[in-house]
Design a protein around this motif. Structure first.
Motif, short mmCIF file in Angstrom:
data_model
loop_
_atom_site.label_atom_id
_atom_site.label_comp_id
_atom_site.label_asym_id
_atom_site.label_seq_id
_atom_site.Cartn_x
_atom_site.Cartn_y
_atom_site.Cartn_z
N VAL A 93 -20.97 16.18 -0.14
CA VAL A 93 -20.59 15.59 -1.44
C VAL A 93 -19.12 15.20 -1.44
N TYR A 94 -18.29 16.10 -0.87
CA TYR A 94 -16.84 15.83 -0.81
C TYR A 94 -16.55 14.57 -0.01
N LEU A 95 -17.30 14.43 1.13
CA LEU A 95 -17.13 13.24 1.96
C LEU A 95 -17.53 11.99 1.21
N PHE A 96 -18.61 12.06 0.45
CA PHE A 96 -19.08 10.90 -0.33
C PHE A 96 -18.03 10.49 -1.36
N ILE A 97 -17.45 11.49 -2.04
CA ILE A 97 -16.42 11.20 -3.05
C ILE A 97 -15.22 10.52 -2.40
N ASN A 98 -14.83 11.01 -1.22
CA ASN A 98 -13.69 10.41 -0.53
C ASN A 98 -13.97 8.96 -0.14
N ILE A 99 -15.22 8.71 0.29
CA ILE A 99 -15.58 7.34 0.67
C ILE A 99 -15.52 6.41 -0.54
N VAL A 100 -16.06 6.86 -1.68
CA VAL A 100 -16.04 6.06 -2.91
C VAL A 100 -14.62 5.80 -3.36
N THR A 101 -13.79 6.86 -3.33
CA THR A 101 -12.38 6.71 -3.74
C THR A 101 -11.67 5.71 -2.85
N SER A 102 -11.94 5.79 -1.55
CA SER A 102 -11.31 4.86 -0.61
C SER A 102 -11.73 3.42 -0.87
N LEU A 103 -13.02 3.24 -1.13
CA LEU A 103 -13.51 1.89 -1.42
C LEU A 103 -12.88 1.34 -2.70
N ASN A 104 -12.79 2.18 -3.74
CA ASN A 104 -12.19 1.74 -5.00
C ASN A 104 -10.71 1.41 -4.82
N SER A 105 -10.02 2.23 -4.03
CA SER A 105 -8.61 1.96 -3.76
C SER A 105 -8.44 0.65 -3.01
N SER A 106 -9.37 0.38 -2.10
CA SER A 106 -9.32 -0.89 -1.36
C SER A 106 -9.51 -2.07 -2.30
N THR A 107 -10.36 -1.89 -3.32
CA THR A 107 -10.55 -2.95 -4.33
C THR A 107 -9.25 -3.23 -5.07
N ASP A 108 -8.54 -2.17 -5.44
CA ASP A 108 -7.26 -2.34 -6.12
C ASP A 108 -6.26 -3.08 -5.23
N GLU A 109 -6.18 -2.66 -3.97
CA GLU A 109 -5.25 -3.32 -3.05
C GLU A 109 -5.60 -4.79 -2.87
N TYR A 110 -6.88 -5.07 -2.73
CA TYR A 110 -7.33 -6.46 -2.60
C TYR A 110 -6.92 -7.28 -3.83
N ALA A 111 -7.13 -6.71 -5.04
CA ALA A 111 -6.79 -7.43 -6.27
C ALA A 111 -5.30 -7.70 -6.36
N LEU A 112 -4.48 -6.72 -5.97
CA LEU A 112 -3.03 -6.90 -6.02
C LEU A 112 -2.55 -7.94 -5.01
N LEU A 113 -3.14 -7.92 -3.82
CA LEU A 113 -2.76 -8.92 -2.82
C LEU A 113 -3.20 -10.32 -3.23
N ALA A 114 -4.36 -10.40 -3.91
CA ALA A 114 -4.80 -11.69 -4.44
C ALA A 114 -3.83 -12.18 -5.51
N PHE A 115 -3.35 -11.25 -6.36
CA PHE A 115 -2.35 -11.58 -7.37
C PHE A 115 -1.08 -12.09 -6.70
N LYS A 116 -0.63 -11.40 -5.68
CA LYS A 116 0.58 -11.80 -4.96
C LYS A 116 0.42 -13.19 -4.33
N SER A 117 -0.78 -13.49 -3.86
CA SER A 117 -1.01 -14.78 -3.17
C SER A 117 -0.80 -15.97 -4.09
N GLN A 118 -0.89 -15.75 -5.41
CA GLN A 118 -0.70 -16.83 -6.37
C GLN A 118 0.73 -16.92 -6.90
N ILE A 119 1.60 -16.07 -6.40
CA ILE A 119 3.01 -16.11 -6.79
C ILE A 119 3.69 -17.22 -5.99
N THR A 120 4.19 -18.21 -6.67
CA THR A 120 4.84 -19.35 -6.01
C THR A 120 6.35 -19.32 -6.13
N SER A 121 6.85 -18.42 -6.96
CA SER A 121 8.30 -18.30 -7.14
C SER A 121 8.67 -16.82 -7.21
#
Length: 315
Positions: free
Chosen positions: A2-30
């Motif tokens: 169960v602990y391993l499953f929670i860690n996997i889910v947390t990691s996936l969710n954190s990756s989603t956040d990082e992806y969203a922030l990098l997508a936000f950064k990609s639209q910064i032109t100035s």
């Protein structure tokens, strides 16, 4: 297991956040100070990036604050993937383009500050889903269209600030029936019209009401006299007519009253002289007549008074 499953889910969710922030950064032109260019990189945890605040329990993005950094670009739709976001602050920058509808997916969002940018388009109707929202400030942009009426059903709201845009339409007649906590309503400098809703008298926590520089018509509803906590009332430069209601004298907390540059007629109600806390009183450029009531001369806190360009009998 169960602990391993929670860690996997947390990691996936954190990756989603990082992806969203990098997508936000990609639209910064100035990025003149290269703040995001140098700091937002995959080599470090996004929780340590400038402007990012994460929760302690789950390493998920809770706050995005880029205020006053001089950055510019568009707001990417991927921002809607930051599902734990509570605070979105990008004020005083050079963001342009539309506000993405996907922000309406951020059900934990409590604060939106996008003022002082060059955003265009309409206010997303999906804002109506932000049931945790306390503060909504999108002032000083180039927003157009009508204000989605269901925004005024968000019962947690403390502040609504839309001033200095190009918003159209009118305010809903039931505007305050679901806003028991609202303290600040600022919609000045737009192109709103119609009557001022009498239901404003139901916003019992209201301290600031600013509707100046619009196209409102008719009279000031007497129900405004119920706003016992109101400190500042701005109605300058509309198309308001008829008499100033006596009920204004019930606003004993009022410090600032500006009714200038309208079409008010009749006498100044003597009840205005009961506003013992008033410091600023502007009734200039109306069609007021009769005598200036003696009670106004007894307002000891008054530091500014303008009654010019009316038709008083006083010499």
């Amino acid at each position: 297991m169960v602990y391993l499953f929670i860690n996997i889910v947390t990691s996936l969710n954190s990756s989603t956040d990082e992806y969203a922030l990098l997508a936000f950064k990609s639209q910064i032109t100035s990025d003149p100070n290269k703040i995001l260019e140098k700091n937002w990189s995959q080599g470090t945890s996004f929780c340590n990036w400038i402007g990012i605040t994460c929760g302690r329990r789950h390493q998920r993005v809770r706050g995005l604050n880029l205020a006053d950094m001089g950055v510019g670009g568009t707001i990417t739709k991927e921002i809607g993937e930051l599902s734990f976001l509570r605070s979105l602050i990008i004020s005083n920058n050079n963001f342009h383009g539309f506000i993405p509808n996907e922000i309406g997916k951020l059900r934990q969002l409590q604060e939106i500050e996008m003022q002082y940018n060059v955003l265009t388009g309409s206010i997303p109707p999906t804002f109506e889903f932000l049931e945790s929202l306390l503060k909504l400030n999108i002032s000083h942009n180039g927003l157009t269209g009508n204000i989605p009426s269901r925004i005024f059903n968000l019962t947690s709201l403390i502040e609504i600030s839309f001033w200095n845009n190009s918003l159209l339409g009118s305010l809903p007649m039931d505007i305050c029936f679901n806003l028991p906590k609202l303290e600040r309503l600022r919609i000045s400098m737009n192109q709103l019209g119609g009557n001022i809703p009498p239901s404003l008298g139901a916003c019992m926590s209201l301290k600031l009401l600013s509707l100046s520089y619009n196209n409102f018509v008719g009279s000031i509803p007497t129900e405004i006299g119920k706003l016992s906590k109101l400190q500042k009332l701005y109605l300058r430069r509309n198309n308001l007519t008829e008499k100033i209601p006596n009920e204004i004298g019930n606003l004993l907390a009022l410090i600032y009253l500006d009714l200038g540059d309208n079409g008010f007629n009749g006498n100044i109600p003597k009840e205005i002289g009961y506003l013992s806390a008033i410091e600023y009183l502007d009734l200039e450029s109306n069609s007021l007549t009769g005598h200036i009531p003696n009670e106004i001369r007894n307002l000891s806190a008054l530091v500014y008074l303008d009654l010019g360009d009316n038709g008083f009998n006083d010499k």
